[in-house]
Motif scaffolding. Structure first.
Motif, short mmCIF file in Angstrom:
data_model
loop_
_atom_site.label_atom_id
_atom_site.label_comp_id
_atom_site.label_asym_id
_atom_site.label_seq_id
_atom_site.Cartn_x
_atom_site.Cartn_y
_atom_site.Cartn_z
N SER B 41 0.79 -1.15 0.12
CA SER B 41 -0.15 0.06 0.14
C SER B 41 1.04 1.18 -0.03
N ALA B 42 2.02 1.36 0.92
CA ALA B 42 2.79 2.50 0.65
C ALA B 42 4.32 2.09 0.76
N GLU B 43 5.16 2.07 -0.50
CA GLU B 43 6.23 1.65 -0.50
C GLU B 43 7.32 2.92 -0.58
N LEU B 44 8.47 2.74 0.31
CA LEU B 44 9.37 3.74 0.34
C LEU B 44 10.57 3.23 -0.73
N TYR B 45 10.89 4.46 -1.48
CA TYR B 45 12.45 4.20 -2.25
C TYR B 45 13.50 4.96 -1.46
N ALA B 46 14.47 4.30 -1.63
CA ALA B 46 15.66 5.04 -0.92
C ALA B 46 17.14 4.65 -1.56
N ILE B 47 18.11 5.39 -1.67
CA ILE B 47 19.25 5.05 -2.29
C ILE B 47 20.22 4.76 -1.30
N VAL B 48 21.09 3.88 -1.42
CA VAL B 48 22.10 3.72 -0.49
C VAL B 48 23.10 4.87 -0.60
N TYR B 49 23.49 5.22 0.82
CA TYR B 49 24.47 6.38 0.74
C TYR B 49 25.62 5.90 1.62
N ASN B 50 25.64 5.02 2.52
CA ASN B 50 26.49 4.57 3.36
C ASN B 50 26.46 3.12 3.79
N ALA B 51 27.43 2.64 4.15
CA ALA B 51 27.56 1.25 4.72
C ALA B 51 28.41 1.08 5.62
N ALA B 52 28.37 0.15 6.75
CA ALA B 52 29.18 0.15 7.60
C ALA B 52 29.28 -1.30 8.15
N THR B 53 30.22 -2.14 8.44
CA THR B 53 30.48 -3.13 9.18
C THR B 53 31.03 -2.84 10.61
N THR B 54 30.43 -3.13 11.66
CA THR B 54 30.98 -3.20 13.03
C THR B 54 30.64 -4.08 13.91
N SER B 55 31.25 -3.99 15.05
CA SER B 55 31.04 -5.00 16.05
C SER B 55 29.34 -4.91 16.41
N LEU B 56 29.09 -6.09 17.16
CA LEU B 56 27.72 -6.00 17.49
C LEU B 56 27.60 -5.07 18.87
N GLU B 57 28.57 -5.04 19.70
CA GLU B 57 28.38 -4.17 20.79
C GLU B 57 29.45 -2.96 20.46
N PRO B 58 28.75 -1.88 20.87
CA PRO B 58 29.64 -0.80 20.44
C PRO B 58 30.83 -0.64 21.22
N GLY B 59 31.04 -1.04 22.38
CA GLY B 59 32.14 -0.93 23.19
C GLY B 59 33.47 -2.05 22.87
N ARG B 60 32.76 -2.98 22.17
CA ARG B 60 34.01 -4.17 21.88
C ARG B 60 34.35 -4.21 20.37
N ARG B 61 35.55 -3.73 20.48
CA ARG B 61 36.26 -3.43 19.15
C ARG B 61 36.70 -4.95 18.53
N PRO B 62 36.76 -5.30 17.30
CA PRO B 62 37.42 -6.45 16.90
C PRO B 62 38.89 -6.45 17.08
N ILE B 63 39.49 -7.59 17.20
CA ILE B 63 41.00 -7.42 17.17
C ILE B 63 41.40 -8.07 16.00
N ALA B 64 42.68 -7.80 15.57
CA ALA B 64 43.31 -8.50 14.67
C ALA B 64 43.63 -10.02 14.88
N ARG B 65 43.25 -10.98 13.86
CA ARG B 65 43.43 -12.23 14.23
C ARG B 65 44.33 -13.08 13.16
N GLY B 66 44.66 -12.35 12.29
CA GLY B 66 45.23 -13.28 10.95
C GLY B 66 46.79 -13.52 11.05
N LYS B 67 47.44 -13.09 12.22
CA LYS B 67 48.72 -13.29 12.04
C LYS B 67 49.34 -14.56 11.65
N ASP B 68 48.63 -15.78 12.16
CA ASP B 68 49.14 -17.12 11.77
C ASP B 68 48.25 -17.65 10.59
N GLU B 69 47.24 -17.06 10.13
CA GLU B 69 46.59 -17.54 9.07
C GLU B 69 47.14 -17.18 7.62
#
Lengths: 532, 197
Positions: B41-69
């Motif tokens: 009945s009512a559709e909204l159109y939008a244009i993607v202007y920004n995207a981000a991938t972050t941690s689920l919890e704002p206070g927990r930052r991901p750490i680097a894990r690839g040293k041995d990979e």
């Protein structure tokens, strides 16, 4: 089928309209002098492109031009940030209101509203304005870049004096031939042509050197060729109808004052002529040239209060006239009478000058004959008006090198300025052909009904031709952009609006057929009408 | 409706923008692509202007894990929980709406609802939406954290792919931009430089 050009963005009645070109219309396809229609909300306007220019929304674009080498950017900017503008002068209203529907195109009194659509005028629109070929209208050429026929109302044309102007070699002579044929076919008027270079009567030549037929070859029964130089005419194998000889007694003092410059006479000498005329009557020329005893001469000069050197100066000048072979003491024929007889029968007269192409002979003969013919016309016209009888056939006198007759210094003395000023009062009008219109008296110029001009490049000539015409600045740009050959601008009484055109072809076998045929269909139609 | 690709769910909405979380990590619709949300009945159109991938919890930052990979994939393979601890979300600027069958290129009366699904528009719908360039004005004046010329050019590039003659579409859009940006030549040049083919 109309081609959309753009929309009106600004303008005024006096200055004309500014039109912004659509991005789909290429500015390089536009040309000064082309016709457009403006579709106003209530009226349709008809006008002519008088200026083409480039515009841009942001002046910085001019300082840092974009990379137009890239076709994408060039295409995007064309018509948006950078665009073409046209300057259009609307001159007529065609359709829309009752008056223009009933009476045809009307002059403009207002302007179209903002953002009215501008289209290239269709053939139909142009035909609506300039009419199609009929009993009165004669096809003289095509408007520039168009197939439509441009027709001139010759009934109207011959009612006033007209002028054909242009630099030498721009096609004045060809244009004149076309008009003479037109007048011969479509108007009631007869022509008297003073043909200085023997181009109109029997045959002329084009710039390429090929021969083109003259009036007599195309319409043998309606044209008579008179000549001043029988020997030359015979030499050119021209069939002439009459050899014109002029008697001494036909030369009047006014003719001499007109020739003052060409004969190198002093002011006093021309005044002396009038005294001599008074003293000797009609025979004054031969009396003046007669050799007398020195004593006798002195008595005569004392009596007339003429200085010796003035008299010598006058005699030298008159001797130049006397040496002209067609001037005879007592000619056997009367040229004026013969010309009038032909004109009365509706035959057009072309007077060839043969080898006597110098301006002295031309001015003398043209002025003298015209004066006497005009006097006859005047008399007849007055008689006709008084008695309410048929008026004499309208006469058009064609003269070349008109600035020699009509320059401000001598204009008052020649019959031609009288004819030009009095116009159709006595049914005599002029067709003036000239390359230096600036030399013609402005009063005479202002009286001309229709002016046709080929390319002119002298500023003064252009100004004098366009003097008093509305929208002259626009016309000036059109006039100065005409091609050097076979293009002309016509404006004035006989056309609803100024138009640049290409005169119809003259010189090929097909073109001759076109000219002779258009006259014949007229008669055929007339006959058919009689049977209806 | 079934073939439409569902890309996420609205988690934050205002009249002018919406933020949606993607169902799968990194499966973000491309910058400038047209998305829609709402019911039929009512559709909204939008244009993607920004995207981000972050941690689920704002206070927990991901750490680097690839040293041995040896490769990036190997990191995710050895720590499968990562896909659940991280999230991808994107912001989109509202550029139009549809009521019934009519498409409007201006803001909707109501913002999107939280948890409504967000779909990527199929080419046919993109073409329909691209018939009018009124959305360009919204994009240019949205005042978003991304530069307007980047967003506009990305949106036009995305839309042109749905058209049979991408060049003609871009030229038409360029002409519209030339009018909108007649006072800002540098921005116009920047956009044209980014969309030329």
């Amino acid at each position: 089928m109309s081609e959309r050009l753009g929309i009106v963005v600004s303008g005024s009645l006096t200055k004309g309209m500014e039109v912004k070109l659509d991005s789909s219309a290429s500015i390089e396809d536009m040309a000064v002098g082309r016709f457009v229609t403006i579709e106003g909300a209530k009226r349709r306007f008809f006008g002519m492109i008088s200026e083409v220019s480039l515009g841009m929304t942001d002046q910085r674009l001019a300082l840092t031009p974009p990379d137009v080498a890239d076709p994408f950017i060039a295409e995007v900017l064309a018509g948006t940030s950078t665009f073409g503008t046209l300057h259009v002068s609307p001159t007529l209203v065609i359709g829309g209101d009752a008056a223009s529907l009933l009476e045809g195109p009307q002059p403009v009194k207002t302007v179209p509203s903002h953002f009215s659509v501008v289209n290239l005028a269709s053939e139909r629109d142009v035909e609506l304005v300039f009419g199609s070929e009929d009993a009165k209208r004669f096809f003289i050429g095509n408007p520039l870049d168009m197939e439509t026929k441009l027709c001139l109302d010759l009934e109207e044309f011959v009612k006033r004096s007209n002028g054909i102007f242009g630099k030498s070699g721009t096609g004045k002579t060809f244009l004149t031939r076309i008009l003479l044929i037109g007048m011969l076919q479509k108007s009631q008027a007869v022509n008297l042509v003073f043909d200085m270079h023997n181009e109109y009567g029997w045959e002329g030549s084009s710039e390429k050197g090929t021969k083109v037929k003259g009036l007599k070859q195309l319409f043998p029964s309606r044209v008579a060729v008179f000549t001043l130089d029988e020997e030359n005419s015979r030499h050119r194998q021209v069939i002439t109808d009459f050899a014109v000889k002029i008697g001494y007694d036909e030369i009047e003092p006014a003719d001499i004052s007109l020739l003052r410059q060409t004969l190198n006479l002093t002011e006093q000498a021309t005044e002396a002529v009038y005294r001599l005329r008074q003293r000797f009557g009609k025979d004054w020329l031969s009396q003046t040239l007669e050799t007398r005893e020195p004593e006798e001469t002195r008595t005569l000069l004392d009596e007339l209060d003429i200085h010796e050197s003035t008299f010598q100066n006058l005699r030298r000048g008159l001797a130049t006239i006397q040496r002209l072979p067609f001037i005879e003491p007592k000619p056997p024929t009367n040229a004026v009478k013969a010309i009038l007889e032909h004109l009365d029968r509706g035959t057009n007269v072309v007077l060839e000058f043969g080898r006597y192409r110098d301006i002295t002979a031309y001015i003398l003969v043209a002025n003298m004959l015209s004066r006497r013919i005009y006097a006859q016309y005047q008399e007849r016209m007055e008689k006709a008006m008084a008695e309410d009888t048929t008026r004499p056939t309208p006469l058009v006198i064609t003269i070349e090198e008109a600035h020699k007759f009509l320059n401000p210094e001598v204009a008052s003395q020649t019959i031609f300025s009288t004819i030009a000023r009095e116009m159709r009062k006595y049914n005599v009008t002029l067709l003036v052909i000239d390359q230096r219109p600036s030399g013609i008296d402005s009063e005479v110029m202002s009286q001309m009904g229709t002016k046709i001009t080929c390319l002119l490049d002298n500023e003064r000539d252009i100004d004098s031709v366009l003097a008093g015409v509305s929208g002259r600045n626009e016309l000036k740009s059109v006039l100065s952009k005409l091609a050097a050959k076979r293009q002309a601008l016509v404006f004035g009484h006989a056309v609803p609006m100024p138009v640049a055109f290409q005169p119809r072809e003259y010189g090929s076998a097909e073109s001759y057929r076109g000219f002779t045929a258009s006259g014949k269909t007229g008669t055929k139609e007339d006959i058919e009408k009689l049977w209806e | 409706m079934a073939e439409k690709e569902r890309v996420g769910e609205v988690i934050e909405a205002s009249t002018t923008t919406l933020t949606a979380q993607c169902y799968e990590l990194y499966e973000i619709p491309p910058l400038g692509s047209l998305v829609k949300t709402g019911d039929s009945s009512a559709e909204l159109y939008a244009i993607v202007y920004n995207a981000a991938t972050t941690s689920l919890e704002p206070g927990r930052r991901p750490i680097a894990r690839g040293k041995d990979e040896t490769s990036e994939e190997a990191i995710y393979r050895s720590s499968p929980q990562l896909a659940k601890l991280l999230r991808s979300e994107f912001g989109a600027v509202v550029v139009g709406h549809k009521e019934g069958d009519r498409l409007y290129h201006h803001l909707p009366p109501q913002p999107a609802r939280i948890h409504s699904f967000v779909y990527q528009c199929p080419p046919a719908e993109v073409r329909e939406f691209g018939q009018s360039f009124d959305f360009l004005n919204i994009l240019l004046n949205a005042g978003l954290p991304v530069p307007a010329e980047e967003l506009v050019s990305a949106a036009l590039r995305q839309m042109s792919r749905a058209h049979k003659d991408p060049r003609a579409f871009l030229v038409a859009a360029g002409k519209e931009l030339a009018i909108l940006l007649s006072g800002n030549l540098n921005q116009l040049k920047a956009i044209l430089g980014r969309i030329k083919q």
